[in-house]
Design a protein around this motif. Structure first.
Motif, PDB file in Angstrom:
ATOM      1  N   CYS A   1      30.524  29.279  16.394  1.00 13.34           N
ATOM      2  CA  CYS A   1      31.774  29.410  17.146  1.00 13.34           C
ATOM      3  C   CYS A   1      32.926  28.535  16.652  1.00 13.34           C
TER       4      CYS A   1
ATOM      5  N   CYS B   1      28.994  27.416  22.481  1.00 14.98           N
ATOM      6  CA  CYS B   1      28.245  28.684  22.433  1.00 14.98           C
ATOM      7  C   CYS B   1      26.766  28.535  22.751  1.00 14.98           C
TER       8      CYS B   1
ATOM      9  N   ARG C   1      26.744  35.186  16.977  1.00 16.08           N
ATOM     10  CA  ARG C   1      28.187  35.158  17.276  1.00 16.08           C
ATOM     11  C   ARG C   1      28.622  36.447  17.953  1.00 16.08           C
TER      12      ARG C   1
ATOM     13  N   TRP D   1      27.353  36.460  21.523  1.00 14.83           N
ATOM     14  CA  TRP D   1      28.080  35.483  22.334  1.00 14.83           C
ATOM     15  C   TRP D   1      29.486  35.988  22.674  1.00 14.83           C
TER      16      TRP D   1
ATOM     17  N   ALA E   1      32.134  35.208  25.457  1.00 17.72           N
ATOM     18  CA  ALA E   1      32.322  33.887  24.841  1.00 17.72           C
ATOM     19  C   ALA E   1      32.261  32.773  25.897  1.00 17.72           C
TER      20      ALA E   1
END
Length: 89
Positions: free
Chosen positions: A12, A33, A51, A54, A59
């Motif tokens: 992140c 994260c 990613r 997430w 997020a």
């Protein structure tokens, strides 16, 4: 000799912890994260999957305290993700 200390989360871009040192994971867990070094970020494919998951799920911050601190300072997800080193994008 090049310093191999990484303080930026490969997932992140959050910069507040030593995640990798001397080429080895520190088992630090990102306050943003929630990734633990060497669990979701040992390969480019693994961290891209983490990613994507997430970000795709909003997020959300792992640490509410860190979230409040960063958001009070005008936190911007895209600006933070720009910190991710090129080799881990």
């Amino acid at each position: 000799m090049e310093d191999e200390t990484e303080t930026v989360c490969r997932v992140c871009g959050y910069d507040d912890e030593v995640f990798w040192e001397g080429g080895w994971p520190t088992a630090a867990i990102c306050s943003c994260c929630g990734n633990e070094s060497d669990v979701g970020d040992a390969s480019v494919m693994g961290l891209r999957n983490y990613r994507g998951y997430w970000v795709g799920h909003g997020a959300r911050w792992r640490s509410p305290l860190a979230e409040r601190k960063q958001k009070s300072q005008g936190w911007d997800l895209l600006q933070q993700m720009a910190n991710i080193p090129v080799q881990w994008r």
